[in-house]
Scaffold this active site. Structure first.
Site, PDB file in Angstrom:
ATOM      1  N   GLN A 196      43.576  48.800  33.187  1.00  0.00           N
ATOM      2  CA  GLN A 196      43.669  47.516  33.882  1.00  0.00           C
ATOM      3  C   GLN A 196      44.183  46.506  32.870  1.00  0.00           C
ATOM      4  O   GLN A 196      43.442  46.045  32.005  1.00  0.00           O
ATOM      5  CB  GLN A 196      42.300  47.132  34.445  1.00  0.00           C
ATOM      6  CG  GLN A 196      41.725  48.197  35.393  1.00  0.00           C
ATOM      7  CD  GLN A 196      42.493  48.320  36.703  1.00  0.00           C
ATOM      8  OE1 GLN A 196      42.616  47.360  37.448  1.00  0.00           O
ATOM      9  NE2 GLN A 196      43.042  49.502  36.978  1.00  0.00           N
ATOM     10  N   ALA A 237      37.736  41.769  43.528  1.00  0.00           N
ATOM     11  CA  ALA A 237      38.375  42.934  42.913  1.00  0.00           C
ATOM     12  C   ALA A 237      39.709  42.568  42.263  1.00  0.00           C
ATOM     13  O   ALA A 237      40.174  41.434  42.353  1.00  0.00           O
ATOM     14  CB  ALA A 237      38.563  44.012  43.963  1.00  0.00           C
ATOM     15  N   HIS A 238      40.340  43.560  41.660  1.00  0.00           N
ATOM     16  CA  HIS A 238      41.575  43.293  40.910  1.00  0.00           C
ATOM     17  C   HIS A 238      42.696  42.792  41.816  1.00  0.00           C
ATOM     18  O   HIS A 238      42.856  43.239  42.923  1.00  0.00           O
ATOM     19  CB  HIS A 238      42.036  44.493  40.087  1.00  0.00           C
ATOM     20  CG  HIS A 238      42.090  45.798  40.774  1.00  0.00           C
ATOM     21  ND1 HIS A 238      42.344  46.966  40.107  1.00  0.00           N
ATOM     22  CD2 HIS A 238      41.896  46.141  42.065  1.00  0.00           C
ATOM     23  CE1 HIS A 238      42.332  47.954  40.965  1.00  0.00           C
ATOM     24  NE2 HIS A 238      42.063  47.492  42.136  1.00  0.00           N
ATOM     25  N   ASN A 239      43.437  41.831  41.268  1.00  0.00           N
ATOM     26  CA  ASN A 239      44.633  41.282  41.907  1.00  0.00           C
ATOM     27  C   ASN A 239      44.354  40.455  43.160  1.00  0.00           C
ATOM     28  O   ASN A 239      45.284  40.097  43.882  1.00  0.00           O
ATOM     29  CB  ASN A 239      45.640  42.396  42.228  1.00  0.00           C
ATOM     30  CG  ASN A 239      46.074  43.122  40.970  1.00  0.00           C
ATOM     31  OD1 ASN A 239      45.622  44.215  40.679  1.00  0.00           O
ATOM     32  ND2 ASN A 239      46.899  42.466  40.195  1.00  0.00           N
TER      33      ASN A 239
END
Lengths: 348, 348, 348
Positions: A196, A237-239
């Protein structure tokens, strides 16, 4: 510390009616007494207002008329006025500028002299921290983070390496900014972890509650935009991209790459699937499962309210058979139609 | 740091087609530009692929044919290839082996010289830590824990006494491993706390996200098996057993003594009641309430999607009356049957 | 450390039947062997009881009769007896009284000499800590907190300034007591933060799990009353009031100003909206949305159980059309009534 009503009006606006006197504390309407000031947010609290022992009241124009002779401050938005007054009564605690001898700071950092790095806080290498920040005990700031002015990281907050925090941001205890997103690729017989490599960007005036997690982006960044407010125990969460001035209540989960527009409100425990977009000014009810893109601003909900266990047992079982149900109703409609027709024909 | 495509293929496999050139970074397909390489995971991104300004692309055989003349790496699984390439571009940060002078380590520990115990980390007594581990700032390892090789405990992780962690395990910030399970016995007029005397065992290659809690067993152990991956803000109660290579997304809760088989996937915010078993290779949709044992592998769901508040208000009320509904449909069927019979008889 | 059954009965009550012998450990019924004692909580484990290799068993009167000749302790509540016995086998670890040289303690504190402030713990100014407390590594106690006797703050707990903790309270790792409530007032084009000036009060014998958040009150206090037990990852918002001896399982969220009565139980992942009251001795099922005040004690539920994805897809779609459904059933009833009438008339 007490203030006269005339001083308060001078500082915060509004109009004083009734006798000028001093108040020392804010208090809830139903408990306020001598030396205390309370606010009335809605006419539905009219009775409590009339019975209140408060020294003074903050009310709107309509309610002010019902308080003849009493000390009151009249304003269009009593709740907001109360918020400002609370800030007057409770100024933030003064900083103890400097790096506490029991803090640990890495190499090549630029930390403004006006900021406080408290005991048992840890700052990594190559970190930039602006003016008047508070990095409280047990907080950990990873290598290469860039933090603006007037930021507070409460005790035991963790910010992973390389994250960017704007001005006037607050992150409450236990929250984790920049942990790895949940990125996995299946590789024959096991999960391969996808590095990540993005960052988290918290823009100006963002506030994050306690024990919330904001994952770093996989490639691009996770972004929480200007003025957004996030409550406790929220998973981002990511993004994910949270729009400006959007407010998200506790226990919400937002899966990867979902984009929520500006000025939305999200009720507690709502859950968003990944890779969707939510239009600006959308309002999501508590406990709602947001399972697809929302293109049109509005208010949305999906959760079902409770019943007594007995009633619930009787009803919930049918949810499992709604399709059969639908077919039976359809069949009934058909047969009834046939009956009606044959009856009409026999009458002809 | 840049690599030629031929070097990348040499390291990671795949086939280079088109000109060999150097790339310096990974980037998302729609943003990649000069010096950047992107991947295409699915033909549904065909348009973005054709328009991409990326220097090079990672694609499967079918898509490769549509990229005549462009630099591309051809592989069966572009997403997995991207993951490996990201690892090449982002090797983990080097350790600073040794015990930081501002770390605190108890008595009778065996800590490999190749491991790092960072500033403000605390290690209890009788702890064993293997090779190349990182115990980051603010992490706390309780007495008697046994930790394998290549383990990372990120900042502010807590591992209670007596827990066992295998090799190549990662636990992200704020997670709590080995807290007491919620064991209570009612004793006339109060709750009597049941001592939680088991451990948590995290086997090899487990990864735990941020602010997740894994309670120690009441008598036996709570076990997370080899290669399982757990996301953020997940609650794993006492005596739960998670199978090998099972992946569990954020905000999931698993009540006591439930056993989830190997290679399952669990969507975000799913909830499991206690004392049930879930078959290997079961897939649970996001938000699902897993209320009973699942004996047969498959895909399961229970949550209901959102509607506009207006539609939802119109519909949700009926969920409370489904039993009455069911009775009325039954009654309609009976009466219609009677009508049809009497009609047939009157025709005879 | 092993105890004879006669010693155990002397300490904890119950009646010994069968040979007196020594046991060294508690173990689960199905795994217990030599030197181990197990308990049988219900007749449904009769088979496992008969097959158990345990040295001795804790059983009720009815089951005792089926164990002729075996060593057994007879008691009305075997689960509670087991809990007491576990406490005998696992006495809490002895304190290391005193302030660790690597702890940091502020000014003007009164900390009993019998209490332990561990390495890397941080205590603010003007804090009072009673007898035999343990403030474990990484825990942070804010300025002006007042803590009673026999309190344990596990590693990395945060207690914000001014909170009050009674006697025999335990707060597990990562939990945050007294963070700001989510109080916002909309001010033209941004959220204005409402200062949260109340406290959190944890009364005697409260236990809080790991990574739970209890927000401080806005004006008045957030209160968790005597003997209440809260599990992991629970969100308790500002001004919530939890009654005496109420037990709340993991992943529950309780919105602001909600009041839950005494001796309630709340299943995992239940969610409470704000500003409601729940009667004493109410039981809420797991995953329930508590959307309104509950005046009558009883058991309540609202969640729907899972199905295979295929069945769920077939059924869930209809939940969105229940209102249409209801209208069609109503219409069918009307038409059938008309048909029956006309038939009756044609017969007359």
């Amino acid at each position: 510390m007490s203030y006269t009503l005339s001083y308060i009006v001078e500082q915060l606006g509004g109009e004083l009616r009734g006798p000028d006197l001093a108040v020392a504390r804010l208090a809830p309407l139903e408990r306020a007494g001598q030396g205390e000031i309370a606010f009335v947010s809605s006419p539905k609290f009219r009775r409590q207002m009339q019975e209140s022992q408060a020294e003074a009241l903050i009310v709107n124009e309509a309610l002010a008329a019902e308080l003849d002779g009493r000390s009151r401050i009249v304003t269009a938005d009593p709740y907001l006025y109360f918020a400002r007054l609370a800030t007057l009564f409770h100024p933030p605690k003064a900083l103890r500028a400097g790096i506490h001898p029991r803090a640990v700071v890495g190499e090549d950092c630029r930390i403004a002299a006006s900021s406080e790095i408290a005991a048992n806080a840890t700052v990594g290498d190559n970190v930039v921290i602006g003016e008047r920040c508070r990095i409280m005990p047990g907080a950990v700031v990873g290598d290469g983070c860039v933090i603006g002015d007037d930021v507070t990281l409460y005790p035991n907050v963790t910010v992973y390496h390389g994250c960017v925090i704007g001005n006037r941001v607050g992150v409450h205890s236990g929250s984790v900014i920049g942990g790895d997103g949940f990125g996995l690729a299946w590789d024959k017989d096991h999960w391969f972890k996808i590095p990540q490599t993005g960052r988290v960007v918290l823009e100006d005036d963002v506030e994050i509650g306690a024990n919330t997690t904001v994952d770093r982006g996989a490639l691009a960044d996770t972004v929480i935009r200007k003025g957004a407010k996030i409550d406790n125990l929220v998973q981002i969460a990511h993004n994910v991209d949270i729009g400006e001035h959007t407010a998200i209540a506790g226990c919400v989960g937002i899966a990867g790459s979902t984009k929520i527009g500006a000025r939305c409100t999200v009720g507690g425990a709502a859950m968003f699937v990944g890779h969707i977009e939510v239009a600006a000014r959308t309002h999501i009810g508590g406990g709602t499962l947001v399972s697809k893109t929302i293109k049109e601003a509005g208010t949305y909900a999906s959760s079902y309210p409770l019943q007594s266990m007995k009633d619930w047992l009787a009803n919930a079982v049918h949810v499992r058979h709604l399709d059969d149900f639908a077919k039976r109703v359809k069949q009934l409609e058909r047969e009834l139609e046939t009956l009606k027709k044959s009856k009409d024909e026999s009458h002809e």
